[in-house]
Write an enzyme that holds these catalytic residues in place. Structure first.
Site, PDB file in Angstrom:
ATOM      1  N   LEU A  64     -26.311 -61.915  39.352  1.00  9.92           N
ATOM      2  CA  LEU A  64     -27.222 -61.302  38.642  1.00  9.92           C
ATOM      3  C   LEU A  64     -28.795 -61.820  38.782  1.00  9.92           C
ATOM      4  O   LEU A  64     -29.791 -61.532  38.053  1.00  9.92           O
ATOM      5  CB  LEU A  64     -26.940 -61.265  37.034  1.00  9.92           C
ATOM      6  CG  LEU A  64     -25.646 -60.791  36.782  1.00  9.92           C
ATOM      7  CD1 LEU A  64     -25.268 -60.726  35.395  1.00  9.92           C
ATOM      8  CD2 LEU A  64     -25.580 -59.541  37.249  1.00  9.92           C
ATOM      9  N   ASP A 306     -19.022 -58.269  44.447  1.00  6.80           N
ATOM     10  CA  ASP A 306     -19.934 -58.919  44.879  1.00  6.80           C
ATOM     11  C   ASP A 306     -21.169 -58.377  45.047  1.00  6.80           C
ATOM     12  O   ASP A 306     -22.078 -58.045  46.022  1.00  6.80           O
ATOM     13  CB  ASP A 306     -19.485 -59.318  46.326  1.00  6.80           C
ATOM     14  CG  ASP A 306     -20.197 -60.488  47.022  1.00  6.80           C
ATOM     15  OD1 ASP A 306     -20.149 -60.706  48.209  1.00  6.80           O
ATOM     16  OD2 ASP A 306     -21.056 -61.131  46.096  1.00  6.80           O
TER      17      ASP A 306
END
Lengths: 430, 211, 312
Positions: A64, A306
């Protein structure tokens, strides 16, 4: 108190092996009834006919980028991308800036998520300080602060002695150590899978061997230390086979595979498109098939995205400079639904790998829609076609090899804690 | 030879071969007629050149080559002169190269000796716009400094776009700009027969060509 | 020419290669004149975009361009303001705005000329990209062999050296195969690329076997970066096992020629004696390089997607 009645949808709940058209009632953030022809007063009615009603997807592996690289993504936009893809929870990796190797950073992430993210965010903390692979982090303090697992993902702990101690120590806190298994000395300066394609393209190759060697090592260390090892983004036939045999021997190991390793091969690099550059790299057709088979027979427990956002100017660098990785939260469902269509997985098994198993691996609620379970619900129309335009997506970044492609299967609505947080027509609602 | 955009075809040293019997166009000059013209031109050259020992024939490929050879043979026969014969490809000097889609193929250039202080006679089969002759002069200047430059054209079609005149003409051929006039060679071997043919635009095959 | 840009030999048909070689024949003659210049590309701009420094190739392209009367502009981002993190495509877009007639690109990473060609409207000539291709080198190699032997069909060509990291090897393999030669490669095992035989060549780890009966022996340069001892133990051992000298050359045909893309590491890939004397034709390669590049510039410069020029 919010009451929602999902009427007439195909409920796929692996936690109780349910696959049938049935109604689902959600109240105060929990599933309160599952049955036919449920009648309830003042409940919001969601017509789920034609849709699959599933426990919200749980992503074991996302980047993130916050703190430190918010130009690529942040917790807010990452959370929105998650719910747009049907993910009600996301585990985020520690290779941020600063690295999440300390409770203050873990607190920051959790706090930020609580304020801005429509999806649940579970921080994965670093296994070693600064991801340097030398000194382990304060695992107890980090778990207290909210970390759900440990990983140096992005990098590999090359020192076997350090990895041994990390695994041994992790038994204190009982959470998985997630390994990004690539032997750096075999990867060398490889930028794509080593094979016929890399030879033709003249790009330095990264052999499947690099992953197999490190997976073998980590499995043996896990067996020896009796710790809980989780293998991230498995991509090779060799690794799948090693994991299969280790599991048969009783090693406590789980594993995940990414949508791109299930559906793309190194042929996607022809033309030097950096959107096809990933770590581990897209592999050969034989590797791809082995990953699908491993997912089918349960050797690989979960599908994990991922999700790796990178800015456009970074992906416009030459093939060796461009950072590896692709975004994936918003496309994972449609892309992996191909495996259901191809007969590799039944719909129930597919949901198990996107929701039930990941939730179990993280030791978190979710992954089921039985009475009393938390009301994280994803509604999907498996027959709805759409053209994926990353520019119109929720993620800040656009680096996807599926950009511009027609995909089949779209998330219609996502609910977290019984609240609607995403709707295909209106976007994220938090 | 074809500045209009059509490809000039393969680079062989003889002009286009035509089937012996199928004459798609009208024959303007048959082989005998060409021989007579070249003999007449040889006499004219001798007459007008003060220092004939300085003569140097330069053929513009492809059509100019057999013509220059025959002219050289005539000069030898008529005046016992041994005149050097060079071949000068003008493709790289064309003014229209980068506007055509396909780059024209290059042809052989062979200049057996220096042109300085020689009377260079450019030999071409068909002269129309004058652009090829202009290109040939530019090319020639890069080879040295002739003391004079003259032009022999077997056929003069008119339709000049540049102020180029022919010093020696085989035959004046008034034509429509859309028509094509080309030199064909018939048969194979060292000395094929030549003929000058007029083709309407439809019949034109795009090979050989004119300037 | 079917394609607008020359990115690699892999994309060329045999007749494209022959056309380039035939054109180069004519360009050789220009190099023999007193005034080594024709006005063909007068007023046209050739941009040399060399991210990787290279004196020889760049000079060769520059001379070729100037003999065609073009204006040649050199951009070398390797040293100056362009740091590694500056986007290749940004550079290409900036260049596009200047409207060059042809851009010659060399880069240390494979794929850059292609990605630049995708963004530019001008044609791109690949002057070497990573370990991928170096088409003009292979073309001048073929030209030289054709000059020496009259043909390429049926010849046996052996390429010796660091095949793994060599763009010259790959381009030579494609070119010689397409022109009908049998191609062999020889190298210490770590320098044989995986699946190389899929390209149509036979791979050898024994130099003697690879050279047996060869008409052409092409020695590749060992680059400094490889001398660290990772791919082979030492220069001494490399030159003993894979270096070409007169003794080893006896296994080749009596009239075999020796080639090298240059610059030669004397005593490593070639003995001192062979580096400077027949049967090596290295200087012919260099001479032919200018004519070959003139041919390439002549055939490719100024090509636009159909319709673009008419609107200008």
């Amino acid at each position: 108190m919010t009451r929602i009645l999902f009427r007439g949808g195909r409920v796929l709940d692996p936690s109780c092996e349910r696959d049938e058209i049935i109604d689902l009632l959600v109240e105060a953030g929990r599933v309160t009834a599952v049955g036919t022809d449920l009648r309830v007063d003042d409940a919001e009615l969601v017509d789920a006919s034609g849709c699959w009603v599933m426990p919200g997807f749980v992503d074991l592996h996302s980047h993130l980028r916050e703190p430190g690289q918010e130009y690529k993504e942040d917790i807010a936009t990452g959370g929105r991308a998650a719910v747009a893809g049907g993910f009600t929870a996301v585990a985020c990796m520690a290779n941020t800036q600063p690295v999440n190797d300390d409770p203050a950073t873990t607190d920051f992430i959790i706090d930020r998520a609580r304020q801005d993210s429509p999806a649940r965010v579970y921080p994965v903390a670093a296994a070693t300080r600064g991801l340097e692979g030398k000194v382990m982090t304060e695992m107890a303090a980090l778990v207290d602060a909210g970390a759900v697992a440990f990983s140096d993902d992005g990098k590999t702990i090359m020192d076997s002695g350090v990895m041994r101690h990390v695994l041994e120590y992790s038994r204190l806190v009982g959470v998985p150590v997630i390994t990004h298994a690539e032997d750096r000395t075999l990867v060398a300066n490889g930028v794509m899978n080593e094979g016929a394609v890399s030879t033709r393209l003249g790009l330095p190759g990264n052999p499947a061997l690099a992953e197999d060697v490190l997976v073998a090592r980590d499995l043996m260390l896990a067996e020896f230390t009796e710790a809980y090892l989780h293998v991230a983004h498995v991509s090779t036939r060799g690794a799948v086979e090693l994991i299969r045999r280790a599991r048969d021997r009783g090693v406590h190991v789980t594993a995940e595979v990414a949508p791109h390793h299930l559906t793309l091969t190194d042929e996607a690099v022809a033309g030097y498109d950096t959107h096809a550059k990933a770590a581990p790299p897209l592999r050969s057709e034989s590797d791809r098939e082995a990953c699908c088979e491993g997912l089918r027979d349960g050797t690989l427990d979960a599908i994990a995205t991922d999700h790796a956002p990178h800015a456009q100017h970074e992906k416009e660098l030459d093939f060796s400079e461009a950072p590896p990785g692709m975004i994936g939260l918003e496309t994972a469902a449609a892309v992996t639904l191909e495996l259901v269509r191809a007969g590799v997985l039944t719909p129930l098994e597919w949901v198990r790998r996107l929701s039930t198993n990941p939730a179990r691996i993280l030791g978190r609620a979710g992954g089921g829609l039985g009475e009393g379970q938390v009301a994280d619900v994803t509604l999907l129309d498996p027959a709805r076609d759409w053209i994926y335009d990353p520019a119109k997506g929720q993620s800040k970044s656009r680096n996807s090899p599926w950009a511009g492609q027609r995909l089949s299967g779209r998330v219609i609505a996502t609910f977290v804690d019984g609240y609607r947080v995403y709707d295909v027509d209106r976007g994220p609602l938090r | 030879m074809t500045p209009d955009g059509a490809s000039s075809g393969a680079s062989h040293d003889a002009p286009t071969h035509a089937a012996q019997d199928a004459a798609d166009g009208r024959v303007l000059l048959d082989d005998a007629g060409i021989r007579r013209s070249l003999m007449r031109i040889a006499h004219e050259v001798i007459e007008r050149t003060e220092r004939p020992e300085r003569l140097y024939l330069v053929a513009i490929p492809n059509g100019g080559i057999p013509l220059a050879r025959r002219l050289a043979a005539n000069l030898r026969q008529v005046a016992d002169l041994v005149v050097p014969v060079g071949v000068l490809d003008t493709t790289l000097y064309r003014d229209d190269l980068l506007t055509t889609r396909e780059r024209p193929a290059l042809r052989r250039t062979e200049m057996p000796s220096a042109v300085d202080d020689h009377v260079v006679i450019l030999v071409d089969d068909v002269v129309k716009t004058g652009r090829t002759i202009r290109a040939a002069m530019d090319a020639l200047m890069d080879f040295g400094r002739p003391c004079a430059v003259q032009v022999v054209g077997l056929a003069d079609r008119g339709h000049r776009e540049l102020p180029i005149k022919l010093d020696y003409v085989g035959k004046n051929v008034p034509t429509h700009p859309d028509e094509e006039v080309s030199l064909e060679s018939i048969g194979s071997g060292e000395e094929p027969e030549l003929r000058l043919v007029l083709l309407s635009r439809r019949e034109h095959t795009g090979q050989g060509g004119e300037s | 020419m079917i394609q607008q840009s020359l990115l690699g030999i892999e994309d060329l048909e045999r007749e494209d290669i022959e056309r380039i070689l035939d054109t180069a024949e004519h360009m050789v003659e220009i190099g023999r004149r007193d005034v080594k210049k024709v006005p063909t590309l007068r007023g046209r701009t050739i941009v040399n975009l060399f991210f990787e420094s290279s004196t020889r190739t760049r000079a060769s392209f520059e001379i070729a361009g100037k003999r065609l009367s073009a204006d040649v502009v050199n951009f070398s981002p390797s040293g100056s303001s362009l740091k590694k993190s500056e986007s290749i495509l940004d550079t290409a877009r900036t260049l596009d705005a200047m409207d060059p007639d042809v851009v010659v690109v060399r880069h240390g990473v494979a794929g850059v000329p292609k990605r630049i060609a995708d963004v530019l409207s001008a044609p791109v000539i690949n002057a070497g990209d990573g370990a991928h291709e170096h088409p003009t080198q292979a073309l001048l190699d073929c030209f030289t062999v054709r000059q020496e032997k009259g043909r390429i069909d049926g010849l046996t060509v052996t390429i010796v050296g660091d095949i793994l990291h060599s763009r010259v090897a790959r381009s030579d393999i494609y070119a010689f195969l397409k022109l009908g030669a049998e191609v062999r490669v020889a190298a210490p095992p770590p320098m044989i690329p995986p699946c190389i035989e899929q390209l149509g060549v036979k791979a050898y780890t024994s130099l003697r076997e690879a050279i047996d009966g060869a008409d052409v022996v092409m020695a590749l340069r060992i680059q400094n970066e490889r001398l660290t001892g990772a791919f082979f133990p030492s220069v001494r051992e490399y030159s003993a096992t894979f270096g070409i000298d007169r003794a080893k050359l006896r296994y080749a045909k009596d009239d075999a020629i020796v080639m090298h893309p240059g610059p030669v590491n004397r005593g490593v890939e070639l003995s001192h004696d062979l580096a400077d004397h027949r049967p090596s034709v290295i200087l012919d390669q260099v001479r032919n390089g200018v004519a070959l590049r003139m041919a390439v510039l002549y055939l490719y410069a100024g090509r636009r997607p159909v319709g673009k020029r008419e609107t200008e």
